[in-house]
Scaffold this active site. Sequence first.
Site, PDB file in Angstrom:
ATOM      1  N   ARG A 182       0.796  -1.235   0.000  1.00 43.81           N
ATOM      2  CA  ARG A 182       0.000   0.000   0.000  1.00 43.81           C
ATOM      3  C   ARG A 182       0.825   1.280   0.000  1.00 43.81           C
ATOM      4  NH1 ARG A 182      -4.148  -2.922   4.021  1.00 43.81           N
ATOM      5  NH2 ARG A 182      -5.695  -3.566   2.472  1.00 43.81           N
ATOM      6  N   ASP A 233       3.124   7.026  -6.106  1.00 42.72           N
ATOM      7  CA  ASP A 233       2.056   6.637  -5.179  1.00 42.72           C
ATOM      8  C   ASP A 233       1.479   7.820  -4.416  1.00 42.72           C
ATOM      9  OD1 ASP A 233       0.715   4.202  -4.215  1.00 42.72           O
ATOM     10  OD2 ASP A 233       1.421   4.910  -2.262  1.00 42.72           O
ATOM     11  N   ARG A 261     -15.836   2.196 -10.306  1.00 48.41           N
ATOM     12  CA  ARG A 261     -14.930   1.056 -10.164  1.00 48.41           C
ATOM     13  C   ARG A 261     -13.620   1.674  -9.682  1.00 48.41           C
ATOM     14  NH1 ARG A 261      -9.651  -0.324 -12.557  1.00 48.41           N
ATOM     15  NH2 ARG A 261      -9.489  -2.587 -12.562  1.00 48.41           N
ATOM     16  N   ASP A 264      -9.895   1.656  -9.089  1.00 48.75           N
ATOM     17  CA  ASP A 264      -8.695   0.956  -9.537  1.00 48.75           C
ATOM     18  C   ASP A 264      -7.717   0.786  -8.372  1.00 48.75           C
ATOM     19  OD1 ASP A 264      -7.010   0.114 -11.960  1.00 48.75           O
ATOM     20  OD2 ASP A 264      -5.681   1.583 -11.011  1.00 48.75           O
ATOM     21  N   HIS A 308      -4.122  -1.423  -3.121  1.00 46.28           N
ATOM     22  CA  HIS A 308      -2.906  -0.655  -2.859  1.00 46.28           C
ATOM     23  C   HIS A 308      -3.170   0.620  -2.060  1.00 46.28           C
ATOM     24  CE1 HIS A 308      -0.835  -3.497  -5.418  1.00 46.28           C
ATOM     25  NE2 HIS A 308      -1.901  -3.440  -6.188  1.00 46.28           N
ATOM     26  N   GLU A 340     -11.305  -2.749  -6.839  1.00 44.21           N
ATOM     27  CA  GLU A 340     -10.448  -3.745  -7.471  1.00 44.21           C
ATOM     28  C   GLU A 340      -9.419  -4.245  -6.461  1.00 44.21           C
ATOM     29  OE1 GLU A 340      -7.065  -4.708 -10.719  1.00 44.21           O
ATOM     30  OE2 GLU A 340      -7.073  -2.876  -9.547  1.00 44.21           O
ATOM     31  N   ASN A 390     -11.517  -9.954 -17.251  1.00 38.20           N
ATOM     32  CA  ASN A 390     -11.514  -8.485 -17.304  1.00 38.20           C
ATOM     33  C   ASN A 390     -10.423  -8.023 -18.263  1.00 38.20           C
ATOM     34  OD1 ASN A 390      -9.068  -8.532 -15.898  1.00 38.20           O
ATOM     35  ND2 ASN A 390      -9.748  -7.151 -14.288  1.00 38.20           N
ATOM     36  N   ARG A 446     -20.536  -8.378 -14.296  1.00 39.90           N
ATOM     37  CA  ARG A 446     -20.066  -7.495 -15.364  1.00 39.90           C
ATOM     38  C   ARG A 446     -19.691  -8.338 -16.577  1.00 39.90           C
ATOM     39  NH1 ARG A 446     -14.813  -4.413 -13.784  1.00 39.90           N
ATOM     40  NH2 ARG A 446     -14.015  -6.543 -13.862  1.00 39.90           N
TER      41      ARG A 446
END
Length: 470
Positions: A157, A166, A194, A196, A200, A233, A294, A329
Site C-alpha cells: 500500500r 504513489d 470502479r 482501480d 494498494h 479492485e 476483465n 459485469r
Amino acid sequence: QYHDAFCDGKTVIVHLFEWKWSDIAAECERFLSAAGFCGVQVSPPNEHILKPDEGYPWWERYQPVSYKLESRSGNEDEFRDMVSRCNAVGVRIIVDVVFNHMTGVGQSGTGSGGSSFDANSLSFPGVPYGSNDFTPSSMCPSSDGGIHDYNNAEEVRNCYLTGLTDLYQGEDYVRQEIAGYLNNLISIGVMGFRVDASKHMWPGDISIIESYVNDLSTDAGFPSGSRPFFYHEVIDNGGEAISVDEYYDLGRVTEFRYCHNIRTGIYDFSQLGAVYRPEDGMCTYENAFIFVDNHDNQRSDSSVLTYKNGRDYSNAVVYTLAQDYGFARIMSSYDFSYSDQGPPSDGSGNTNDVTINADGSCGGGWICEHRWASISRMPRFRNAAGDTYKDNWYSDGSTVAFSRGSNAFFAINVDGNLNQNFQTGMPAGDYCDIITNCAKTVTVNSDGTANIVIDSYDDPFVAICQGSKG
Ligand code: QV4
Ligand code: CA
C-alpha cells in the site's frame, strides 16, 4: 449502502473497454436499454499520459496526469452528453477511477488534456499535486521503493505499483482532491465507481474519501439520498497479506477466484455448482462483484476464458448471468494480438468508431461480446431472477439445471441432445425461451415440471423467466 446499484433492480453491467463517449451514448440508445442492462463501466475519463512511441497502448489511461475530463475516449462535453443520453434511457454510467497513483516514474511532458507534468519532481499542476502529496518514501519498506512482497501490507500500500508514483491518501488535501473529482462526476450524473488498485490503498483512507462523496444527483433521476455504487479492485487469490473482506464496508469487491472457478466448471460440469467457495474466503453474496474475464486477465492470464475461446466463453458468460452469486459485469473487448495493443485507431492514436454490422454484430476490430446472441438475452433473465437463490439443482456430467426461486429456470447441456423432464419451480403456463428469442416454447405443468429439449446444434441453453409467458 455502497453495494446497491440504482437501476431499478437490474444487476448486470457491461465494460465497454476503450469505447469513445459518442459510441457509448449511441449504444445505450440503440441496444443496452432494450436488452436490460443496468449500466456501463467506462474507461478512465481523466487526463492521462500519451505514448506515441509505443503505439498508444491501452494502459496510458491508467497513468493519470490530472482529473480534467479529456481522454482518448473524448472531451468533457462528449462525456456529459453520454451520461445524459444514457440516463435518459435508463442506462447508468459507472466510472473507472484511478487514484492510487499518478503517472509512472520517469514520465514527463504534456497529457491528453494539455496539462504539463513531471513525475521526476512529483509535479502535477493540472490537479495540482506536488511532492508533499505522495507517500513519503520512509513509509515504504522495500529497498527500491517498488512493490515486490505481497505478504507485506505496508509494502503493497505504501510503495510504487509497477513504478507508478504513489499518492498519499493519508493526507487530507489528497482526499479532498480525489473526492472533488468523484463529486464532479456525480454532479454530471454518474451512478458509481470502479476503484482501480484499491488493494494498494488503506481501507481507512478510502472510507474517509467515500464519506466526502455526495449523494447521487436527483437531477439525473436518482432517488434522493442514494449513495454511489462502489466496487473495489482487489485481487485476492488467497495466501497474501490483503484479503477481500477488508473492503466489505466500502462497497462490493472484485472476486478474481470466480474467473478461475467458472473456467473449471465449464470444462467439468461436476464443478459448476462450486463457483462460489466460501471456504476459500471468497466474497460473500452481498459483496461479490464477478466477471468471467476483465481487461487485465484477458491479456495476461491463460487460465481464464476470453472471447478467443468462442463457445466455451459464451457458455461461461451465460452461466454466470443465470446463477445467483454476485453482481455481474460482461467484458466487451476489442481484438488484440499482443497485450499492450491499443484499441482500433488511426496512426495518431484517435480511436475508431465502433461499427455495427447488418446482423447486429460489431466490426472494425470490436468484439462486442455483449451483443453475442445468447449473452445479449441473459440480462433480462438475471433481472427477472432478482435476488432469488438457486433451487431444484440438477447436475450430471453434461447437463446442469436449476430454478431461481419461482422466478426463472435455466438449463445448460453441452453433450449431444437433451430431452428430459425437470422441476422448474415455476407456476404453470407456456413460457418463451429467451435464448432463442421465443422460437422455442416451454410448457410448465401444474406440478412445476417441464419437458426440456436442447438440440446439439442450438445454443446449448434454455432460459425462461417471469414475464416471458407466451
Ligand atoms: C515499467 C517497469 C517497472 C518500472 C517502471 C519505471 O515494468 O518495473 O518500475 O517502468 O517507470 C505500465 C507498464 C509498466 C511500466 C508502468 C509504469 O506496463 O511496464 O513499468 O506502466 O510506467 C495497467 C497495466 C500496467 C501499466 C499500468 C499503468 O496493467 O502494465 O503499467 O496500467 O499504465 C496488480 C494490482 C492491480 C492491477 C494489476 C494489473 O494489484 O491493481 O496489477 N490492476 C489495475 C488495472 C490495470 C492497471 C493498474 C491497476 C494500474 O486494472 O489495468 O495497470 O492503474 O495485480
Ligand atoms: Ca498506494
